[in-house]
Design an enzyme around this catalytic site. Sequence first.
Site, PDB file in Angstrom:
ATOM      1  N   LYS A 194      22.661 -11.880  16.826  1.00 14.23           N
ATOM      2  CA  LYS A 194      23.901 -12.332  16.180  1.00 14.23           C
ATOM      3  C   LYS A 194      24.586 -11.202  15.429  1.00 14.23           C
ATOM      4  CE  LYS A 194      22.182 -12.474  11.833  1.00 14.23           C
ATOM      5  NZ  LYS A 194      22.738 -12.049  10.547  1.00 14.23           N
ATOM      6  N   THR A 251      27.494 -15.403  10.319  1.00 15.06           N
ATOM      7  CA  THR A 251      27.619 -13.943  10.353  1.00 15.06           C
ATOM      8  C   THR A 251      28.924 -13.504  11.006  1.00 15.06           C
ATOM      9  OG1 THR A 251      25.217 -13.806  10.502  1.00 15.06           O
ATOM     10  CG2 THR A 251      26.433 -11.815  10.999  1.00 15.06           C
TER      11      THR A 251
END
Length: 338
Positions: A194, A251
Site C-alpha cells: 500500500k 494511506t
Amino acid sequence: MSARYRAAVLGGGSWGTTFSMVLSDAGTEVSLWARRPELVRAVNERHTNPDYLPGVELPAGVRATTDAAEALRGADFVVLAVPSQTLRANLLDWVPHIPAGTTVVSLMKGIELGTAKRMSEVVTDVLGVGPERVATLTGPNLAWEIAQRQPAVAVAACADQPTAERLQQACMTPYFRTYTNTDLIGCELGGAVKNVIALAVGVASGMGFGDNAKAALITRGLAETVRLAVALGADEHTMAGVAGMGDLVATCNSPLSRNRTFGEQLGRGHTLDEVISTTRQTAEGVKSSESILQLATAHGVEMPITEAVVGLLHKGLSPADAMQALMTRSAKPERYGV
C-alpha cells in the site's frame, strides 16, 4: 493492580511512541527505547515526544531509555518500530538481550532490500524463532490521529492464533480496536504494497489529476496486491479487510501519509533527491518498491503500478511517462492473474 503484560518498544519515532501510548492505555507496562538522550528525557520528565508528536501528552506509564538491554528486560512483547531497512542490523545488536520465549511484534511495513524478505522473515532469520513467536500489528494506523485517541482499528497477525489473541489483549483500548488474523503473509504484504500505491496516488495528485485517477490507482493497486499475496500463499480475503483495503484507503487518501505526501512532491516536479532532503520521516515505499517488484518478478506476478513507481523513483522515468505507460497497457479483463 499489576500490569498483565510488559512490552519493550524499540524505536522512538511517531508510530513507536504512539503505540507505546496505546499499550499503556490498555494496561500494558511499557519501556520505550530511543537512541537520543534528549528524547528520552522529554518522555520521562515531560511525558512528551516533541520531535515527532509535539503537543501530545503521553501516559506517565510510558518510560523511556537509551539502554536496549534495560528496555528488553522481562518483556513479554518486543515491539519493533525502526525503519524496515535497518531492522536486520538493529536485531543483530539486540539479540543478546531479547528474552527467551518473548513474542516479537513488527510495526514495520516494508520489504528488505536485497533479500526481498518480509519483516517477519528477517526476524526469523536473525533470531531463529518459530512462527508462534513472530507477529505484526498493522492496519490504517496514521500515528497522529491515534495519538489524539481518535477511533482506529488494527490487526494483530500471527500464524499462531493464541499469540495473536495475546497481542490483541495487550493493545485493545476504547479508541483502538484490534482484530486477529492468522494470515501473517497477507497482512504484511498489504502493509508494504500500500505504501507503493500511495506513492502513485500522491504523484497523480501532485500532477493535478482528480478523484477518478486516484480511485483507479487505489482499486488497481489493490488488484496487484491481491495477485502478489495469493502467489506467496496468502488468503485473498485478507486484502479486503483492515490490513488490505483499510490500510490502503487511509494511506492513499490522507495528508498525514508520508508516502502519499512524498509522491505529491514528485508529481509537482521535484526530483527524488530534493524530496528526500526535505522529508524528515521514512517513506517506506521508496525503497521497498524495488524489493516488492523483485518479489513479483520472482513469482511471475504482474504489478504495473509498482513497476511504474520503480521506474519513476529509480530509473529516471518522468511522472508523465509513468502515467502514460499505465494508461496505454494492452487491454485486459478486470480480474486476471489470481
